[in-house]
Structures are given as structure tokens and as C-alpha cells.
Design an enzyme around this catalytic site. Structure first.
Site, PDB file in Angstrom:
ATOM      1  N   LYS A  43       0.771  -1.093   0.149  1.00 58.53           N
ATOM      2  CA  LYS A  43       0.009   0.091  -0.086  1.00 58.53           C
ATOM      3  C   LYS A  43       0.897   1.090  -0.054  1.00 58.53           C
ATOM      4  CE  LYS A  43      -0.417  -0.169   5.032  1.00 58.53           C
ATOM      5  NZ  LYS A  43      -1.256  -0.143   6.132  1.00 58.53           N
ATOM      6  N   TYR A 263      13.857  30.799   7.280  1.00 62.31           N
ATOM      7  CA  TYR A 263      12.598  31.613   7.681  1.00 62.31           C
ATOM      8  C   TYR A 263      12.252  31.824   9.186  1.00 62.31           C
ATOM      9  CZ  TYR A 263      10.400  31.269   2.881  1.00 62.31           C
ATOM     10  OH  TYR A 263       9.781  31.818   1.874  1.00 62.31           O
TER      11      TYR A 263
END
Length: 378
Positions: A43, A263
Site C-alpha cells: 500500500k 525563515y
């Protein structure tokens, strides 16, 4: 020390999947689970490695039972593999999707009475015992019939003389072998099976497979361990690494003590530093939680065989690393190791405060994907 990385030939990161290592991991787990069938959980794009390529490699290794989360994933696996592959859909039977499952020969893992009703109705309509598994919740509260619904389920399947392919449950704490929850779930599951005599059973994920033989039953369902991730906390990971991730250097710069990086100005340099900006950010699956600040260190990379820590916040497209302690100055375009021989999936997971599953399944960025090892040409 590792060889000096090559200059990038593309314009972004490079993700390399070693299909030979993937096959060796499945074969090693198959030896541990001897006596039980060994499936393969593919998956989430085979944990970020590519569902078609990895499913083919696992099939070549000997796997014949595959587990996906959605029918779309099941269709992709069916298209990639020979007809004798058996594909289970862990998410169950999506409403109205029975014709798709039948047409693609997918087996739903039925998790509720409505799912079972719809599937049995499809069986009646086709006059055919369409294969499916039944999952019971033994203590996770995620998917599966309640244990007190076992008599209802038994009655429903007996009315049609329907025999499920398998009875399943899922361990919540298998990565912590000493956790009492494991013994409780095993006892509940064993008791449940008495109501479905003769039906094969499956309980163990990677950790359950690797820690306790009594979890094996008739089939085991490894996932993370196939892809080289750590399945059991506090133990050495015996699996071969499957994924290598590299990113190119975009720019080098010198920065002074007291200057801030990135940032938010969350990290202030404590020394004169040489910095490198690399083409990798959270849009590429390198998590923002890999960031560094004045309060905590973040992830590490490797440049020319030397560790180079992340400095400041990870941005969308770029990350800044400190290469002051790298003796030879690298060149713009040179590749930096993010995952590889010096930094494992679990190293990066620990740095981000997460698990290897998230690191692998986040690798959906702007990478050139390369497949190497036995089966890479398939």
C-alpha cells in the site's frame, strides 16, 4: 568515508530504489516465518518505492499474496503481476465497488456487517463464492468487526455456506514486544478463531513476525521491514536498506557569527560558517520537522563522507546545511546524501520525531527515480 558524489545530471533530487535489497528482505522474512505464508504489504505506493516495480520484484522473490489499502492500488498491482497473484484490499469493500473487485479479482478485507452484506449479495447475484477475508478488531479501534459481532458474522456466512479465505486482526503494539497489549490481542484472536474452525488466520505485521512465532498463524503480512525500515523499537534493524535519496547543492555561501538562517530567524550561527543550500524541501517529502533551531538540532546530511547538519527551517523547495566541517569544499551541483549508507530511514525519522513509515511514504517529490538491483529492468 564514501566516494565523492557525482554532479547531478538532472535538476533535482535523485531517489534510488534497490529492488535486489527489497527481494532479499522478503526472502529473509520468509525464512523467519517458515511454516506460514509470507505476504507483502504494498500500500501507499509500496511505501513510496513504486507499487508496480516493487510488486514485481516481490513476486520474483516468491511473494504471491499482496495487501493494498484501496481498490485503485489493487488494480495497479493486478496490472503489474501474473494471474496467480492474490490481492487483498485492507480498506475493505468500498460501497458499490463489488463489480470492480470481481472484475479485477481483488479480495476485500471485510470490516463491517454492511460490507459483508454487500459482498454476500454479490456472491448470490453471481452464484459464486467470491473470495474475501474477514477482519476483527481485537483492540485497536480502527477497522474490523467487533468481537461481539462474531456470532452475527458466523450466522450470515453459514446461511450461504460461505467460507472466507482468511480471518484477520491487527496488532497495535507489536513494535513494543513487552507491551501487555500484544498478549491480550493474541488471546482474543485465538479465542475468536475457535468460532471459525478450519479458516486460515493472519495477525502479524513486520514487528509481529519478527518478535513472536505464536503470532504467525497461517499468513504474515510484513510491510515496513520489506523496505528497510525499523519494525521493532530498541532492537538493531537487521533489514537491508532499500532507498537512497540525494539532492544537489544549489549555492554555497559564507556566513558570519550572529547571523540568522532561514525563515523565522529561528537559528543564529554560533561561529563563522560555510553554508550550502540544497534542492530539497518539504514539497519533496523532506519534512519541516527536520528543521533546526537555537533550541533543537534537526536532521543531518552527508557531504563528501562527512556529516553536515540542517541549519534553520526546511523550506518548500530548499534546505540549508552547514558544511563548515567538510574538509574539501563541494561544488554546486554535487549530490548530498539524505538517505543512504550513512543515514538510514530511521535516522531521519528520529531526527524529525516521527517513524520510518512517514519518511518513506512522504517521498513523492520532484525526484529522478532510479531502480537498481536484480529485477530493476522488469
Amino acid at each position: 568515508m564514501i566516494p565523492v558524489p557525482a554532479i547531478a545530471t538532472g535538476y533535482g533530487g535523485r531517489l534510488t530504489i534497490d529492488l535486489g535489497a527489497l527481494k532479499r528482505n522478503w526472502q529473509a522474512l520468509d525464512k523467519v516465518s517458515r511454516g506460514a505464508l509470507t505476504g507483502a504489504v504494498v500500500k501507499a505506493d509500496a511505501y513510496g518505492t513504486g507499487i508496480a516495480q516493487s510488486s514485481r520484484a516481490l513476486y520474483e522473490a516468491g511473494a504471491r499474496f499482496f495487501f493494498t489499502a484501496t481498490p485503485d492500488e489493487g488494480v495497479a498491482v493486478r496490472a503489474a503481476l501474473p494471474e496467480d497473484a492474490h490481492i487483498f484490499v485492507l480498506g475493505g469493500l468500498f460501497p458499490g465497488a463489488a463489480p470492480l473487485y470481481v472484475g479485477e479479482r481483488l479480495m476485500p478485507v471485510l470490516n463491517s456487517v454492511p460490507m459483508l452484506e454487500e459482498w454476500l449479495a454479490a456472491c448470490v447475484a453471481r452464484n459464486e463464492a467470491l473470495p474475501a477475508a474477514l477482519q476483527f478488531d481485537t483492540g485497536m479501534n480502527r477497522l474490523g468487526f467487533r468481537l461481539n459481532e462474531a456470532s452475527i458474522v458466523r450466522r450470515m456466512i453459514d446461511q450461504l455456506n460461505y467460507a472466507p479465505q482468511m480471518i484477520m486482526s491487527h496488532l497495535a503494539c507489536a513494535d513494543q514486544p513487552a507491551h501487555e497489549k500484544n498478549r491480550t490481542q493474541l488471546a482474543l484472536f485465538t479465542s475468536l478463531l475457535a468460532q471459525f474452525p478450519g479458516v486460515p488466520a493472519s495477525l502479524a505485521n513486520s514487528a509481529g513476525l519478527m518478535t513472536a512465532r505464536e503470532n504467525h498463524f497461517q499468513m504474515v503480512r510484513p510491510g515496513i521491514a520489506l523496505y528497510g525500515g525499523r519494525a521493532v523499537q530498541g532492537r538493531r534493524n537487521p533489514m537491508s536498506p532499500v532507498v537512497t535519496l540525494e539532492a544537489p547543492i544549489l549555492q554555497l555561501r559564507d556566513a558570519k557569527t550572529g547571523e540568522t538562517v532561514g525563515y523565522g530567524a529561528t537559528q543564529t550561527l554560533a561561529r563563522d560558517s560555510r553554508l550550502a543550500t540544497i534542492a530539497l524541501g518539504y514539497a519533496d517529502g523532506f519534512l519541516r520537522s527536520h528543521s533546526s533551531s537555537n533550541q533543537r538540532s534537526g536532521a543531518r546530511t552527508v557531504v563528501r563522507g562527512h556529516f553536515a547538519p540542517v541549519v534553520g527551517r526546511v523550506s518548500m523547495d530548499t534546505t540549508i546545511i552547514d558544511i563548515t566541517d567538510v574538509p574539501e569544499i563541494p561544488l554546486p551541483g554535487e549530490m548530498v546524501e539524505i538517505l543512504g549508507p550513512n543515514i538510514s530511514v530511521d535516522d531521519q525519522a528520529d531526527a524529525a520525531g516521527t517513524i520510518g513509515y512517514e519518511i518513506l511514504t512522504s517521498l513523492k517529490g520532484r525526484y529522478a527515480r532510479n531502480y537498481v538491483g536484480d529485477g530493476a529492468g522488469g
